[in-house]
Design a protein around this motif. Structure first.
Motif, PDB file in Angstrom:
ATOM      1  N   HIS A   1       2.806   4.109  13.903  1.00 36.00           N
ATOM      2  CA  HIS A   1       3.952   4.589  12.930  1.00 36.00           C
ATOM      3  C   HIS A   1       4.141   4.091  11.410  1.00 36.00           C
ATOM      4  CE1 HIS A   1       6.166   6.739  16.211  1.00 36.00           C
ATOM      5  NE2 HIS A   1       5.748   5.657  17.055  1.00 36.00           N
ATOM      6  N   PHE A   2       4.054   4.737  10.493  1.00 31.71           N
ATOM      7  CA  PHE A   2       3.907   4.247   9.403  1.00 31.71           C
ATOM      8  C   PHE A   2       5.207   4.663   8.372  1.00 31.71           C
ATOM      9  CE2 PHE A   2       2.477   4.722   4.625  1.00 31.71           C
ATOM     10  CZ  PHE A   2       2.663   3.407   4.347  1.00 31.71           C
ATOM     11  N   ASP A   3       5.867   3.820   7.747  1.00 31.14           N
ATOM     12  CA  ASP A   3       7.178   4.287   6.974  1.00 31.14           C
ATOM     13  C   ASP A   3       6.653   3.904   5.592  1.00 31.14           C
ATOM     14  OD1 ASP A   3       9.363   4.561   5.600  1.00 31.14           O
ATOM     15  OD2 ASP A   3      10.718   3.547   7.259  1.00 31.14           O
ATOM     16  N   SER A   4       6.589   4.921   4.770  1.00 32.35           N
ATOM     17  CA  SER A   4       5.964   4.906   3.321  1.00 32.35           C
ATOM     18  C   SER A   4       7.290   4.246   2.375  1.00 32.35           C
ATOM     19  CB  SER A   4       5.687   6.090   2.698  1.00 32.35           C
ATOM     20  OG  SER A   4       6.721   7.062   2.805  1.00 32.35           O
ATOM     21  N   ASN A   5       8.624   4.524   3.084  1.00 32.82           N
ATOM     22  CA  ASN A   5       9.699   3.909   2.219  1.00 32.82           C
ATOM     23  C   ASN A   5       9.866   2.333   2.142  1.00 32.82           C
ATOM     24  OD1 ASN A   5      10.671   6.371   1.353  1.00 32.82           O
ATOM     25  ND2 ASN A   5      11.469   6.684   3.280  1.00 32.82           N
ATOM     26  N   SER A   6       9.711   2.023   3.469  1.00 32.17           N
ATOM     27  CA  SER A   6       9.659   0.456   3.608  1.00 32.17           C
ATOM     28  C   SER A   6       8.214  -0.031   3.511  1.00 32.17           C
ATOM     29  CB  SER A   6      10.424   0.082   5.004  1.00 32.17           C
ATOM     30  OG  SER A   6       9.512   0.562   6.021  1.00 32.17           O
ATOM     31  N   ARG A   7       7.325   0.541   3.689  1.00 30.67           N
ATOM     32  CA  ARG A   7       5.829   0.386   3.534  1.00 30.67           C
ATOM     33  C   ARG A   7       5.565  -0.776   4.925  1.00 30.67           C
ATOM     34  NH1 ARG A   7       3.571  -0.160  -2.517  1.00 30.67           N
ATOM     35  NH2 ARG A   7       4.309   1.970  -3.366  1.00 30.67           N
ATOM     36  N   SER A   8       6.417  -0.203   6.034  1.00 33.83           N
ATOM     37  CA  SER A   8       5.889  -0.760   7.163  1.00 33.83           C
ATOM     38  C   SER A   8       5.200  -0.244   8.300  1.00 33.83           C
ATOM     39  CB  SER A   8       7.142  -1.186   7.722  1.00 33.83           C
ATOM     40  OG  SER A   8       7.914  -0.051   8.056  1.00 33.83           O
TER      41      SER A   8
ATOM     42  N   PHE B   1       0.820  -1.043   0.112  1.00 31.98           N
ATOM     43  CA  PHE B   1      -0.036  -0.107  -0.050  1.00 31.98           C
ATOM     44  C   PHE B   1       0.807   1.276  -0.107  1.00 31.98           C
ATOM     45  CE2 PHE B   1      -2.473  -2.899   3.082  1.00 31.98           C
ATOM     46  CZ  PHE B   1      -2.908  -3.512   2.052  1.00 31.98           C
ATOM     47  N   ASP B   2       0.476   2.306  -0.760  1.00 35.30           N
ATOM     48  CA  ASP B   2       1.122   3.614  -0.418  1.00 35.30           C
ATOM     49  C   ASP B   2       0.966   4.190   0.845  1.00 35.30           C
ATOM     50  OD1 ASP B   2       1.775   3.431  -3.321  1.00 35.30           O
ATOM     51  OD2 ASP B   2      -0.003   4.308  -3.984  1.00 35.30           O
ATOM     52  N   TYR B   3      -0.325   4.232   1.311  1.00 37.10           N
ATOM     53  CA  TYR B   3      -0.478   4.598   2.790  1.00 37.10           C
ATOM     54  C   TYR B   3      -1.414   3.965   3.315  1.00 37.10           C
ATOM     55  CZ  TYR B   3       0.410   8.797  -0.119  1.00 37.10           C
ATOM     56  OH  TYR B   3       1.007   9.610  -1.052  1.00 37.10           O
ATOM     57  N   ALA B   4      -1.316   3.359   4.814  1.00 34.18           N
ATOM     58  CA  ALA B   4      -1.765   2.238   5.607  1.00 34.18           C
ATOM     59  C   ALA B   4      -2.464   3.016   6.924  1.00 34.18           C
ATOM     60  CB  ALA B   4      -0.902   1.457   6.021  1.00 34.18           C
ATOM     61  N   VAL B   5      -3.677   2.631   7.005  1.00 35.55           N
ATOM     62  CA  VAL B   5      -4.486   3.004   8.424  1.00 35.55           C
ATOM     63  C   VAL B   5      -5.101   1.703   9.161  1.00 35.55           C
ATOM     64  CG1 VAL B   5      -6.444   4.051   9.321  1.00 35.55           C
ATOM     65  CG2 VAL B   5      -5.359   4.961   7.248  1.00 35.55           C
ATOM     66  N   PRO B   6      -4.270   1.429  10.363  1.00 36.22           N
ATOM     67  CA  PRO B   6      -4.579   0.001  11.048  1.00 36.22           C
ATOM     68  C   PRO B   6      -6.137   0.630  11.697  1.00 36.22           C
ATOM     69  CG  PRO B   6      -3.168   1.540  12.292  1.00 36.22           C
ATOM     70  CD  PRO B   6      -3.278   2.256  10.962  1.00 36.22           C
ATOM     71  N   LEU B   7      -7.015  -0.468  11.719  1.00 38.17           N
ATOM     72  CA  LEU B   7      -8.422  -0.519  12.236  1.00 38.17           C
ATOM     73  C   LEU B   7      -8.363  -1.757  13.129  1.00 38.17           C
ATOM     74  CD1 LEU B   7     -10.361  -0.468   8.802  1.00 38.17           C
ATOM     75  CD2 LEU B   7      -9.060   1.611   9.990  1.00 38.17           C
ATOM     76  N   LEU B   8      -8.821  -1.171  14.377  1.00 41.26           N
ATOM     77  CA  LEU B   8      -9.132  -2.412  15.355  1.00 41.26           C
ATOM     78  C   LEU B   8     -10.607  -2.980  15.262  1.00 41.26           C
ATOM     79  CD1 LEU B   8      -8.421  -3.529  18.188  1.00 41.26           C
ATOM     80  CD2 LEU B   8      -9.567  -1.506  18.995  1.00 41.26           C
TER      81      LEU B   8
ATOM     82  N   ARG C   1       5.656  13.654 -10.833  1.00 47.38           N
ATOM     83  CA  ARG C   1       6.886  12.725 -10.608  1.00 47.38           C
ATOM     84  C   ARG C   1       7.730  13.420  -9.509  1.00 47.38           C
ATOM     85  NH1 ARG C   1       7.097   8.757 -14.190  1.00 47.38           N
ATOM     86  NH2 ARG C   1       6.257   9.136 -16.219  1.00 47.38           N
ATOM     87  N   ALA C   2       7.323  14.502  -8.771  1.00 46.86           N
ATOM     88  CA  ALA C   2       7.933  15.166  -7.803  1.00 46.86           C
ATOM     89  C   ALA C   2       8.269  13.970  -6.747  1.00 46.86           C
ATOM     90  CB  ALA C   2       7.246  16.214  -7.230  1.00 46.86           C
ATOM     91  N   PRO C   3       9.303  14.097  -6.162  1.00 51.32           N
ATOM     92  CA  PRO C   3       9.673  13.105  -4.816  1.00 51.32           C
ATOM     93  C   PRO C   3       8.640  13.185  -3.849  1.00 51.32           C
ATOM     94  CG  PRO C   3      11.430  14.991  -4.938  1.00 51.32           C
ATOM     95  CD  PRO C   3      10.707  15.157  -6.091  1.00 51.32           C
ATOM     96  N   VAL C   4       8.421  12.223  -3.078  1.00 54.38           N
ATOM     97  CA  VAL C   4       7.427  12.234  -1.675  1.00 54.38           C
ATOM     98  C   VAL C   4       8.208  13.262  -0.565  1.00 54.38           C
ATOM     99  CG1 VAL C   4       6.207  10.925   0.030  1.00 54.38           C
ATOM    100  CG2 VAL C   4       6.720   9.878  -2.405  1.00 54.38           C
ATOM    101  N   ASN C   5       7.454  14.205  -0.219  1.00 55.12           N
ATOM    102  CA  ASN C   5       7.704  15.034   1.077  1.00 55.12           C
ATOM    103  C   ASN C   5       7.117  14.523   2.130  1.00 55.12           C
ATOM    104  OD1 ASN C   5       8.640  17.101   2.137  1.00 55.12           O
ATOM    105  ND2 ASN C   5       7.141  18.367   1.539  1.00 55.12           N
ATOM    106  N   ILE C   6       7.775  13.675   2.915  1.00 54.24           N
ATOM    107  CA  ILE C   6       7.322  13.458   4.166  1.00 54.24           C
ATOM    108  C   ILE C   6       7.507  14.350   5.089  1.00 54.24           C
ATOM    109  CG2 ILE C   6       7.146  11.177   5.712  1.00 54.24           C
ATOM    110  CD1 ILE C   6       6.388  10.554   2.984  1.00 54.24           C
ATOM    111  N   LYS C   7       6.397  14.598   5.892  1.00 52.73           N
ATOM    112  CA  LYS C   7       6.414  15.647   6.972  1.00 52.73           C
ATOM    113  C   LYS C   7       5.766  14.862   8.270  1.00 52.73           C
ATOM    114  CE  LYS C   7       4.366  19.451   6.821  1.00 52.73           C
ATOM    115  NZ  LYS C   7       3.864  20.762   6.472  1.00 52.73           N
ATOM    116  N   ILE C   8       6.303  15.045   9.498  1.00 55.38           N
ATOM    117  CA  ILE C   8       5.897  14.683  10.694  1.00 55.38           C
ATOM    118  C   ILE C   8       5.859  16.054  11.513  1.00 55.38           C
ATOM    119  CG2 ILE C   8       6.152  13.181  12.777  1.00 55.38           C
ATOM    120  CD1 ILE C   8       5.574  11.484  10.428  1.00 55.38           C
ATOM    121  N   ARG C   9       4.636  15.943  12.141  1.00 55.96           N
ATOM    122  CA  ARG C   9       4.386  17.323  12.929  1.00 55.96           C
ATOM    123  C   ARG C   9       3.419  16.978  13.941  1.00 55.96           C
ATOM    124  NH1 ARG C   9       0.443  20.826   8.805  1.00 55.96           N
ATOM    125  NH2 ARG C   9      -1.246  19.523   9.019  1.00 55.96           N
ATOM    126  N   GLU C  10       3.616  17.780  14.985  1.00 61.78           N
ATOM    127  CA  GLU C  10       2.829  17.467  16.134  1.00 61.78           C
ATOM    128  C   GLU C  10       1.731  18.594  16.457  1.00 61.78           C
ATOM    129  OE1 GLU C  10       2.867  15.296  18.411  1.00 61.78           O
ATOM    130  OE2 GLU C  10       4.569  14.210  17.768  1.00 61.78           O
TER     131      GLU C  10
END
Length: 420
Positions: free
Chosen positions: A363-370, A331-338, A410-419
């Protein structure tokens, strides 16, 4: 500040007005001394959610998690939580997931009449360049007298995305879809609630994912005799010690029927040592489209009966936390559901001081898709003896970008973590 004032007024009109009558009752009850003053709906809306941004691919997708607790001075009224989360302006579709709950009596332990944790409404609102995800959650824990103070905590995950990059549509988001039944004790302890969507909902390679929103368990009113005056009463509210409470959501969105109608089912258990008649409600929302993917997991529920010979008598009664990791998700993006949980006392039925299970620290890592997350749980009476058993299942909702959007960007993925 003026813009936020208008936004709060709009949110108040959309979500709060239907609850005005019950809120007025809560305010009257909470004005007396030595009672918990539950915040009004408008007071809750004046504070932004303290949700944490788990992951953001700027311009495309964002995932947020959070929790909120509220206390009530008695079980006569349902505890209500109103939350609003500010989302990036690019988001034009989004929703919220019930990813956990925590209920506890504030003064000792009790037998149980009902347990409720439910996200009743959800809506994405856009105004003057701002985007908000607003939702209402309700919770309740009471015995037959409904006079004891309790606390309700809701744990949620909210996600939003820009629809141009995905073929994904959220269905029945505002009210959700509610299913209910009365499970007679002669039918057994395991109840099954089913829902079949509209014909033609799924077309081509589209998949539908069911988003858990809530449950409501309540022992049915019956004839009961106790040491009280009057000792017996027909149709009286009843409460029992609890042995087991469980919920399991299964979905077959990847394998729709020939007419394109999706099907999903919820199984539940709510019992003491014996099998009792109880009422159940369950709520869910849906997301469908060719971008929607699933890594489904199902929890098979087994009803427990009576006292076991093998059980731990040592003191437990503490929150138990487990960490889980999933690698190489497609998956490109993942959401866990209980989507499944089973809480039970190890030995036999007990009174309840606290019960809950919640998914957190995603925690989701899009590079390793973990994907990594934690699940915490608790079931205890006032002294924590005996211990409890727990099982859970997590379904992973995946979202993949459409081929057209990938090729045009084609632009690279811009990952941003913010609080927040």
């Amino acid at each position: 500040m003026i813009r936020y004032g208008y936004m709060l007024l709009a949110l108040f009109i959309l979500l709060v007005l239907p609850a005005c009558a019950s809120n007025y009752k809560e305010q009257k009850a909470s004005n007396s001394t030595n009672k918990i003053k539950a915040p009004t709906s408008f007071e809750q809306l004046t504070f932004k959610s303290e949700g944490r941004t788990v992951f953001e691919d700027e311009g495309k997708f964002i995932l947020i998690e959070g929790s909120k607790c509220v206390q009530h001075d008695s079980g006569e009224e349902t505890a209500t939580v109103l939350q609003w989360i500010e989302l990036p302006s690019y988001v034009d579709r989004g929703t919220v997931v019930l990813n956990g709950w925590d209920l506890r009596f504030l003064h000792g332990d009790r037998e149980v009449n009902s347990m409720l944790a439910d996200i009743t409404h959800s809506k994405v609102i856009k105004s003057e360049g701002s985007t908000f995800l607003v939702f209402e959650a309700q919770g309740r824990l009471n015995d037959q007298n409904r006079k004891d103070a309790y606390e309700f905590c809701v744990f949620y995950s909210g996600f939003g995305f820009r629809s141009v990059f995905f073929d994904a549509t959220i269905e029945d988001d505002y009210n959700g879809v509610e299913v209910s039944t009365l499970q007679d004790k002669n039918q057994g302890a395991l109840a099954t609630l089913e829902n079949t969507g509209s014909r033609g909902t799924l077309k081509g390679n589209a998949t539908i994912a069911i988003i858990p929103r809530g449950f409501d368990f309540q022992f049915d009113d019956t004839f009961e005799c106790e040491w009280r005056f009057p000792p017996c009463k027909w149709g009286d509210r009843v409460d029992y010690r609890l042995l087991q409470a469980a919920y399991s959501l299964s979905q077959s969105g990847m394998f729709p029927s020939l007419d394109g109608s999706p099907h999903w089912a919820v199984q539940t258990l709510f019992k003491d040592n014996s099998t009792r008649t109880y009422r159940i409600k369950a709520r869910a929302a849906m997301i469908r489209g060719t971008s929607v993917k699933l890594r489904a997991d199902f929890l098979a529920l087994n009803s427990r009966t009576g006292k076991t010979d093998i059980c731990r008598k040592n003191v437990d009664g503490i929150v138990r936390t487990q960490t889980f990791r999933i690698r190489d998700l497609p998956f490109d993006y993942a959401v866990p559901l209980l989507t499944g949980w089973d809480l039970s006392y190890e030995c036999e039925q007990q009174q309840v001081q606290r019960a809950g299970i919640w998914l957190h620290d995603i925690h989701f890592d899009s590079n390793s898709r973990s994907l990594e997350y934690k699940v915490s749980s608790i079931l205890r009476d006032k002294d924590g003896v005996p211990s409890f058993s727990v099982a859970q299942r997590i379904t992973v909702l995946g979202l993949n970008q459409t081929r057209t959007s990938v090729q045009s960007n084609r632009a690279p993925v811009n990952i941003k973590i913010r609080e927040h």
